[in-house]
Design a protein around this motif. Structure first.
Motif, short mmCIF file in Angstrom:
data_model
loop_
_atom_site.label_atom_id
_atom_site.label_comp_id
_atom_site.label_asym_id
_atom_site.label_seq_id
_atom_site.Cartn_x
_atom_site.Cartn_y
_atom_site.Cartn_z
N LEU A 128 -9.13 7.49 20.75
CA LEU A 128 -8.16 6.89 21.67
C LEU A 128 -7.34 5.82 20.98
O LEU A 128 -7.87 5.03 20.19
CB LEU A 128 -8.89 6.25 22.86
N ASP A 129 -6.03 5.75 21.31
CA ASP A 129 -5.23 4.61 20.85
C ASP A 129 -5.48 3.44 21.81
O ASP A 129 -6.21 3.57 22.80
CB ASP A 129 -3.74 4.99 20.74
N ASP A 130 -4.85 2.29 21.54
CA ASP A 130 -5.16 1.09 22.33
C ASP A 130 -4.87 1.29 23.80
O ASP A 130 -5.65 0.87 24.66
CB ASP A 130 -4.35 -0.11 21.80
N ASP A 182 -9.79 7.59 12.33
CA ASP A 182 -8.44 8.16 12.30
C ASP A 182 -7.41 7.25 12.98
O ASP A 182 -6.59 7.71 13.78
CB ASP A 182 -8.43 9.55 12.96
N GLY A 183 -7.48 5.94 12.74
CA GLY A 183 -6.47 5.00 13.26
C GLY A 183 -6.68 4.65 14.73
O GLY A 183 -5.83 3.98 15.32
N GLY A 184 -7.76 5.07 15.34
CA GLY A 184 -8.02 4.70 16.74
C GLY A 184 -9.49 4.41 16.95
O GLY A 184 -10.18 4.00 16.02
N ARG A 185 -9.95 4.60 18.19
CA ARG A 185 -11.37 4.40 18.48
C ARG A 185 -11.97 5.71 18.94
O ARG A 185 -11.47 6.31 19.90
CB ARG A 185 -11.55 3.40 19.63
N LYS A 186 -13.05 6.10 18.28
CA LYS A 186 -13.73 7.35 18.67
C LYS A 186 -14.78 7.01 19.72
O LYS A 186 -15.59 6.12 19.52
CB LYS A 186 -14.37 7.97 17.43
N SER A 229 -17.83 2.61 20.95
CA SER A 229 -16.68 3.13 20.20
C SER A 229 -16.84 2.84 18.72
O SER A 229 -17.50 1.88 18.33
CB SER A 229 -15.37 2.53 20.73
N TYR A 254 -7.45 3.46 25.44
CA TYR A 254 -8.73 2.74 25.51
C TYR A 254 -8.71 1.73 26.67
O TYR A 254 -9.67 1.60 27.43
CB TYR A 254 -8.99 2.05 24.17
#
Ligand SMILES: Cc1cc2nc3c(=O)[nH]c(=O)nc-3n(C[C@H](O)[C@H](O)[C@H](O)COP(=O)(O)OP(=O)(O)OC[C@H]3O[C@@H](n4cnc5c(N)ncnc54)[C@H](O)[C@@H]3O)c2cc1C
Length: 357
Positions: free
Chosen positions: A254-256, A283-287, A279, A259
């Motif tokens: 998820l991006d900000d 890849d530049g976000g939160r898994k 989380s 999220y």
């Protein structure tokens, strides 16, 4: 058609045991057989579906209208390279047998990937991973056949577009190449990777910390397999809960904004005590663990819809308990829409779902 079998049932070729017959079926045990089969299929205008161990594939109830081509290329070599060894395996080698062989030789780098079903050639497709290792960490290069031009191509690891359960071979180049051989760089005299807390505890209990490197690697393999068996994540014909494709859903990244929306929806759904989603950076976000979302959206282990269900031992595994592909995909859709309604997050399936005719 010469050399091709006709109307071959596909369900027994897969771990989930689903799918009707392949119009045509063939095995490629050599580069020549592979090229010949691709050429013959082209001359007859047949679509081709490449098949390894069938552990990440869901065929349609209607079967497959073209050629299913099973990759049966064999051969393993080890070449010393300083502190490391270059281990090369042909695409049709069984993945877990290859991992076991590497560990017997005292080679480190694949121990956490023990017990995963399927073939060597499929491991780059979704950058196979488990318990803190992924093949992109050790893969040096792979050989593939361009299906259009019938030309061999060598890919260095950096050119494979590896990401979490993803690569160019699953993305922009899906279906373009047949992987024929993969080379991994493995370490001599190195200790196992024990980053994943659950594995580190199991390994600790087996005395891995005090064991010499080779013994420690082999004990780590046993620890991984024991953990996986407990979740029905080792394929076993006698364990009904393992008749799956492993995890059916990817963990969403998820991006900000997404999220923040998830946390807001959790506050609405659980006003008294909103849970904090676990989380991990990726890849530049939160898994976010898909299993956590599925459970919070109200889907429980053991849930059944006809002959399909959620495994009793793993929330992410959808299991065929004697049903059909349609039932499985309806259950998957029910879960995807339920999670989306609850949290605004759309889950994506991990396996390859092959359209029927
Ligand atoms: C019980 C269980 C546990 C699992 N656990 C994990 C896990 O921990 N981690 C994980 O990442 N995966 C896991 N999986 C999923 C699966 O085992 C892996 O994705 C595996 O790499 C698939 O290999 P396969 O040979 O069976 O692929 P297949 O299902 O035969 O094929 C999958 C895809 O790869 C393509 N493909 C296969 N071989 C080639 C080739 N040589 N060249 C080009 N394309 C090819 C196929 O066309 C298809 O699109 C699990 C599955 C099961 C059933």
């Amino acid at each position: 058609m010469a050399g091709f079998s006709e109307m071959v049932p596909l369900a027994p070729q897969t771990t989930i045991g689903l799918g009707g017959p392949a119009r045509f079926f063939a095995e490629a045990g050599s580069d020549l057989e592979l090229r010949d089969a691709l050429q013959a299929a082209r001359s007859q205008d047949l679509t081709v579906q490449i098949l390894g161990g069938g552990s990440n594939t869901v065929f349609a109830d209607a079967g497959y209208p073209g050629l299913v081509l099973h990759i049966a290329l064999r051969g393993i070599t080890f070449v010393s390279d300083g502190d490391a060894v270059l281990a090369t395996a042909a695409a049709g080698e069984d993945w877990d047998a290859f991992v076991a062989l590497c560990l017997q030789q005292g080679l480190q780098g694949l121990e956490c990937l023990s017990g995963i079903p399927g073939s060597v050639g499929a491991t780059p497709i979704q950058n196979v991973g488990a318990y803190g290792q992924e093949i992109s960490q050790t893969l040096v290069s792979l050989r593939a056949l361009d299906r259009e031009r019938l030309e061999e191509v060598l890919f260095a690891s950096a050119d494979c577009g590896f990401a979490y359960r993803d690569s160019r071979f699953k993305g922009e180049d899906a279906g373009r190449y047949v992987i024929t051989e993969v080379t991994y760089r493995l370490q001599k005299n190195a200790r196992p990777t024990l980053h994943y807390p659950e594995l580190a505890r199991e390994a600790q209990a087996r005395g891995v910390a005090d064991a010499p490197p080779k013994k420690a690697l082999q004990e780590t393999r046993q620890a991984v397999i024991a953990l996986r068996r407990g979740k029905s994540m080792v394929y076993d014909p006698l364990d009904a809960n393992s008749h799956s494709v492993g995890s059916f859903f990817l963990n969403p990244v998820l991006d900000d904004a997404a999220y923040r929306m998830l946390r807001e929806r959790l506050r609405v759904r659980f006003p008294d005590n909103p849970p904090e989603p676990p989380s991990f950076p990726a890849d530049g976000g939160r898994k976010i663990p898909a299993a956590w979302l599925i459970e919070r959206a109200g889907f429980v282990r053991g849930l059944r819809r006809g002959g399909a269900g959620i495994s009793l031992n793993h929330t992410l595994a959808l299991v065929n308990y004697g049903g059909t592909t349609s039932e499985l995909l309806e259950l998957a859709e029910e879960i995807e829409s339920g999670v989306e309604r609850a949290f605004g997050v759309r889950l994506r399936p991990e396996p390859v779902i092959v359209p029927g005719g």
